[in-house]
Enzyme design. Structure first.
Site, PDB file in Angstrom:
ATOM      1  N   ALA A   1       3.511  -2.674   1.429  1.00 16.52           N
ATOM      2  CA  ALA A   1       2.467  -2.350   2.398  1.00 16.52           C
ATOM      3  C   ALA A   1       2.016  -0.904   2.250  1.00 16.52           C
ATOM      4  O   ALA A   1       0.823  -0.599   2.297  1.00 16.52           O
ATOM      5  CB  ALA A   1       2.962  -2.611   3.824  1.00 16.52           C
ATOM      6  N   GLU A   2       2.985   0.011   2.051  1.00 17.45           N
ATOM      7  CA  GLU A   2       2.621   1.425   1.915  1.00 17.45           C
ATOM      8  C   GLU A   2       3.541   2.112   0.910  1.00 17.45           C
ATOM      9  O   GLU A   2       4.731   1.806   0.819  1.00 17.45           O
ATOM     10  CB  GLU A   2       2.765   2.186   3.249  1.00 17.45           C
ATOM     11  CG  GLU A   2       2.036   1.571   4.417  1.00 17.45           C
ATOM     12  CD  GLU A   2       0.544   1.811   4.413  1.00 17.45           C
ATOM     13  OE1 GLU A   2       0.067   2.629   3.590  1.00 17.45           O
ATOM     14  OE2 GLU A   2      -0.136   1.177   5.228  1.00 17.45           O
ATOM     15  N   THR A   3       2.955   3.047   0.193  1.00 18.45           N
ATOM     16  CA  THR A   3       3.710   4.029  -0.579  1.00 18.45           C
ATOM     17  C   THR A   3       3.338   5.403  -0.052  1.00 18.45           C
ATOM     18  O   THR A   3       2.157   5.744   0.041  1.00 18.45           O
ATOM     19  CB  THR A   3       3.387   3.931  -2.078  1.00 18.45           C
ATOM     20  OG1 THR A   3       3.793   2.648  -2.573  1.00 18.45           O
ATOM     21  CG2 THR A   3       4.111   5.013  -2.861  1.00 18.45           C
TER      22      THR A   3
END
Length: 260
Positions: free
Chosen positions: A43-45
């Protein structure tokens, strides 16, 4: 470069929301950071760079850079506290898009301090309701997301979104919420237009949820559950124009990225 994968808003691995964290000595190009986020397919880095006593931070989904991400900020703080030799109990991050963000550590509990979202009621539209099998009772618009209100926790659990239809909404994502059975409120978060159909635990969405439910329930300290398959548990508090979002995290992976 080093990469960590952290399960945020969870006391155990394989639950909560996984985020990748990449400590940098200096900023990479936007193209390389976006490619890394796409390769991670989480979903996120989060990427951060030390700047004096503070840290600049940015967040990328597999498709785009976002204005704010709670679980990846929690994950970045966890990395600094546990693996990158950060020696005090308070970290100040700075986001070019969202300003100053702090994370404090009390034993194993990490607390985000974020600005509240500005929320306004808007009319329900067919575009909002056609992508859901249960009709919401009210709609709101925040800075980047829509928030749709439902009557019960069971309705939230039983939602079966049509992600293709929801992806047409001009927003980062769609928050769905109701009063909880075993918590003050529950939610889910759908963001097909940002590269992930359902986010397991969305810290930034709680900048919208906390002020709404604090007003509805007439209390400033609240418990929240995000009802994704992995589940997320959050302790929340309204602090005037800021919110405190607290939870735990666990390390799943430490590795090395090769970009050439």
């Amino acid at each position: 470069m080093k990469i960590y994968q952290i399960d945020a808003f969870s006391k155990t691995v394989f639950s909560g929301n996984p985020a990748a964290v990449c400590p940098l000595e200096e900023w990479l190009s936007d193209t390389i950071m976006q490619k890394i986020a796409a390769e991670n397919n989480l979903a996120e880095t989060a990427f951060y760079v030390k700047n004096g006593d503070n840290y600049e931070i940015r967040w990328f989904t597999p498709k785009l850079e976002v204005d704010l991400c709670g679980h990846a900020t929690l994950a970045a703080a966890f990395v600094l506290f546990h693996f990158e030799n950060y020696n005090t109990n308070r970290i100040t991050f700075f986001s070019p898009r969202s300003g100053e963000l702090t994370v404090t550590k009390e034993a194993d509990l990490l607390s985000l301090n974020f600005p509240v979202d500005v929320l306004e009621p808007i009319p329900l539209t067919p575009q909002m309701t056609d992508g859901l099998n249960v009709k919401p009772i009210q709609a709101f618009k925040g800075k980047t997301d829509y928030m749709l209100l439902f009557n019960t926790e069971d309705e939230i659990l039983n939602l079966n979104p049509d992600f293709e239809k929801l992806s047409k909404l001009q927003a980062r994502g769609i928050i769905v919420t109701a009063k909880g059975n075993n918590s003050d409120f529950v939610s889910r978060f759908f963001a097909p237009q940002s590269g992930i159909n359902e986010d397991p635990v969305t810290g930034s969405a709680h900048t919208t949820l906390i002020p709404y439910w604090a007003n509805e329930l007439n209390k400033t300290k609240l418990s929240a559950i995000q009802l994704s398959e992995r589940r997320g548990y959050l302790d929340c508090e309204l602090l005037e124009n800021r919110v405190r979002i607290s939870g735990y995290a666990k390390c799943y992976l430490i590795g090395t990225i090769f970009t050439q």
